[in-house]
Design a protein around this motif. Sequence first.
Motif, PDB file in Angstrom:
ATOM      1  N   ALA A   1     -93.261  87.793  -8.287  1.00 62.82           N
ATOM      2  CA  ALA A   1     -93.559  88.573  -9.487  1.00 62.82           C
ATOM      3  C   ALA A   1     -94.895  89.280  -9.321  1.00 62.82           C
ATOM      4  N   THR A   2     -95.145  90.202 -10.226  1.00 60.40           N
ATOM      5  CA  THR A   2     -96.463  90.809 -10.390  1.00 60.40           C
ATOM      6  C   THR A   2     -96.963  90.482 -11.794  1.00 60.40           C
ATOM      7  N   TRP A   3     -98.208  90.037 -11.876  1.00 58.61           N
ATOM      8  CA  TRP A   3     -98.849  89.766 -13.155  1.00 58.61           C
ATOM      9  C   TRP A   3     -99.691  90.966 -13.586  1.00 58.61           C
ATOM     10  N   ILE A   4     -99.608  91.315 -14.869  1.00 63.12           N
ATOM     11  CA  ILE A   4    -100.489  92.315 -15.456  1.00 63.12           C
ATOM     12  C   ILE A   4    -100.974  91.796 -16.813  1.00 63.12           C
ATOM     13  N   THR A   5    -102.067  92.335 -17.276  1.00 66.25           N
ATOM     14  CA  THR A   5    -102.587  91.996 -18.601  1.00 66.25           C
ATOM     15  C   THR A   5    -102.540  93.259 -19.439  1.00 66.25           C
ATOM     16  N   PHE A   6    -101.668  93.257 -20.456  1.00 67.42           N
ATOM     17  CA  PHE A   6    -101.417  94.499 -21.179  1.00 67.42           C
ATOM     18  C   PHE A   6    -102.663  94.942 -21.942  1.00 67.42           C
TER      19      PHE A   6
ATOM     20  N   MET B   1    -102.585 106.891 -22.141  1.00 65.29           N
ATOM     21  CA  MET B   1    -102.316 106.287 -20.840  1.00 65.29           C
ATOM     22  C   MET B   1    -101.032 105.463 -20.804  1.00 65.29           C
ATOM     23  N   TYR B   2    -100.437 105.165 -21.971  1.00 62.28           N
ATOM     24  CA  TYR B   2     -99.237 104.335 -21.984  1.00 62.28           C
ATOM     25  C   TYR B   2     -98.096 104.877 -21.116  1.00 62.28           C
ATOM     26  N   PRO B   3     -97.788 106.181 -21.133  1.00 60.34           N
ATOM     27  CA  PRO B   3     -96.690 106.641 -20.267  1.00 60.34           C
ATOM     28  C   PRO B   3     -96.920 106.316 -18.792  1.00 60.34           C
ATOM     29  N   GLU B   4     -98.162 106.457 -18.311  1.00 60.97           N
ATOM     30  CA  GLU B   4     -98.458 106.121 -16.923  1.00 60.97           C
ATOM     31  C   GLU B   4     -98.352 104.614 -16.693  1.00 60.97           C
ATOM     32  N   TYR B   5     -98.803 103.851 -17.660  1.00 60.45           N
ATOM     33  CA  TYR B   5     -98.791 102.393 -17.536  1.00 60.45           C
ATOM     34  C   TYR B   5     -97.357 101.864 -17.504  1.00 60.45           C
ATOM     35  N   PHE B   6     -96.511 102.376 -18.382  1.00 60.16           N
ATOM     36  CA  PHE B   6     -95.115 101.927 -18.387  1.00 60.16           C
ATOM     37  C   PHE B   6     -94.371 102.432 -17.147  1.00 60.16           C
ATOM     38  N   ALA B   7     -94.767 103.580 -16.615  1.00 63.28           N
ATOM     39  CA  ALA B   7     -94.174 104.049 -15.353  1.00 63.28           C
ATOM     40  C   ALA B   7     -94.502 103.083 -14.220  1.00 63.28           C
ATOM     41  N   LEU B   8     -95.716 102.546 -14.231  1.00 60.55           N
ATOM     42  CA  LEU B   8     -96.109 101.545 -13.252  1.00 60.55           C
ATOM     43  C   LEU B   8     -95.256 100.286 -13.387  1.00 60.55           C
ATOM     44  N   ILE B   9     -95.100  99.800 -14.620  1.00 58.02           N
ATOM     45  CA  ILE B   9     -94.279  98.608 -14.862  1.00 58.02           C
ATOM     46  C   ILE B   9     -92.841  98.842 -14.385  1.00 58.02           C
ATOM     47  N   LYS B  10     -92.285  99.992 -14.710  1.00 56.28           N
ATOM     48  CA  LYS B  10     -90.899 100.287 -14.319  1.00 56.28           C
ATOM     49  C   LYS B  10     -90.748 100.287 -12.804  1.00 56.28           C
ATOM     50  N   ALA B  11     -91.698 100.895 -12.106  1.00 55.13           N
ATOM     51  CA  ALA B  11     -91.607 100.971 -10.644  1.00 55.13           C
ATOM     52  C   ALA B  11     -91.684  99.583 -10.019  1.00 55.13           C
ATOM     53  N   ILE B  12     -92.582  98.747 -10.510  1.00 58.02           N
ATOM     54  CA  ILE B  12     -92.698  97.382  -9.977  1.00 58.02           C
ATOM     55  C   ILE B  12     -91.432  96.589 -10.252  1.00 58.02           C
ATOM     56  N   SER B  13     -90.874  96.771 -11.449  1.00 57.44           N
ATOM     57  CA  SER B  13     -89.721  95.967 -11.877  1.00 57.44           C
ATOM     58  C   SER B  13     -88.457  96.269 -11.082  1.00 57.44           C
ATOM     59  N   GLN B  14     -88.452  97.330 -10.284  1.00 57.96           N
ATOM     60  CA  GLN B  14     -87.283  97.618  -9.450  1.00 57.96           C
ATOM     61  C   GLN B  14     -87.073  96.565  -8.376  1.00 57.96           C
ATOM     62  N   GLY B  15     -88.131  95.786  -8.053  1.00 64.14           N
ATOM     63  CA  GLY B  15     -87.994  94.827  -6.978  1.00 64.14           C
ATOM     64  C   GLY B  15     -88.481  93.421  -7.274  1.00 64.14           C
ATOM     65  N   GLU B  16     -88.995  93.175  -8.475  1.00 67.18           N
ATOM     66  CA  GLU B  16     -89.515  91.844  -8.805  1.00 67.18           C
ATOM     67  C   GLU B  16     -89.741  91.740 -10.308  1.00 67.18           C
ATOM     68  N   GLN B  17     -89.970  90.522 -10.759  1.00 65.88           N
ATOM     69  CA  GLN B  17     -90.321  90.310 -12.156  1.00 65.88           C
ATOM     70  C   GLN B  17     -91.720  90.857 -12.436  1.00 65.88           C
ATOM     71  N   VAL B  18     -91.926  91.311 -13.665  1.00 66.47           N
ATOM     72  CA  VAL B  18     -93.260  91.684 -14.128  1.00 66.47           C
ATOM     73  C   VAL B  18     -93.628  90.709 -15.234  1.00 66.47           C
ATOM     74  N   ARG B  19     -94.665  89.939 -14.997  1.00 64.58           N
ATOM     75  CA  ARG B  19     -95.113  88.920 -15.952  1.00 64.58           C
ATOM     76  C   ARG B  19     -96.350  89.457 -16.661  1.00 64.58           C
ATOM     77  N   ILE B  20     -96.225  89.637 -17.974  1.00 66.84           N
ATOM     78  CA  ILE B  20     -97.233  90.356 -18.742  1.00 66.84           C
ATOM     79  C   ILE B  20     -97.990  89.407 -19.658  1.00 66.84           C
TER      80      ILE B  20
END
Length: 347
Positions: A19-24, A39-58
């Motif tokens: 997984a990847t951990w982020i702090t919202f 900045m939210y559109p860029e931030y959610f684009a980052l989350i979406k890209a990471i989530s293609q290959g692993e869990q995102v733990r927020i």
Amino acid sequence: MFPKEQGYFFPAEWHPHIATWITFPHNDHSWQEEKLGQMYPEYFALIKAISQGEQVRINVNSEELKAFVESQLPVYGIDSAKIEFNIQPTNDAWCRDHGPAFLVKEGCSDRLLVDWEYNAWGGKYPPFSDDNALPQTIASRLQLDFVSPGIIMEGGSVDFNGASTVLTSRSCLLNPNRNPHLTQDQIEAYLCHYYGVSQVLWVSDGIVGDDTDGHIDDTVRFVNANTVIAMVEPNEQDENHAVLAANLAELKQMTLLDGSPLQIVEIPMPDAVVIDGFRAPGSYANFYICNAAVLVPIFDCPQDSVALAILRKLFTDRPVIGLSAREIIWGQGSFHCLTQQEPAPCV
């Protein structure tokens, strides 16, 4: 026993992730309320890209923030099954620095978490006690053992090749606002004991606008066990020219544990990113290597395509994707600063 003595080490970022951990981010020091929305559109684009290959733990600051994030997942086309939440008080968004450091062990399913102390880059942005508490709460959530070295250390200040070498900078780790009671040799000992490395390589300084006092993840990054990319500034009139040239000269003198020279690939800096009169620390070195891709911050300038072409030649095992970071960088960090990988066990 220290983690190194037990066989634990911090793996390279290209090691497979669970997984990847982020702090919202919320309305904190990094983004004023109006900037946060931008900045939210860029931030959610980052989350979406990471989530293609692993869990995102927020890590989310509250139930209300969790509900907001959940409401935005379908807006940005993010699969909610790839997202997990850890509801915990937080101060800021830079999970690379306040999040846990995960260690692995060859041939073993065990992992160990390192709970470094965190003081918001030398006490610049109080309060930071909630962020400092995060590693232990994550260890509890994951039912992992942890060790607490008791000194200040930030994930963005170190970069690893997965073969017992770590890169860092004097301007950050030797800054008296971190661990003034420790010498360089003593800091090296902590790095070796708790990250499981045998060699520490030092460059001098960081780039303009970097309020971390020169994190390595804006200047020099490993791309494989013996190769780094080094940011350079060709314009001699630019403030970053001299410091990056000095770092490059130091890198050229370095050898790895086997005595071989460090292989260096130069990448030109982006045009200066100036927002509201402030020069932000825009750098292509702040990429994040996740399972699905290498995610590179881009800044709508000609050097974007140059940097992406260079990185695509270096990373042949996964796509290299440029994502806009022009709004995120206003907070003085980018994709690598926002993320912390949770590596898979070495079994």
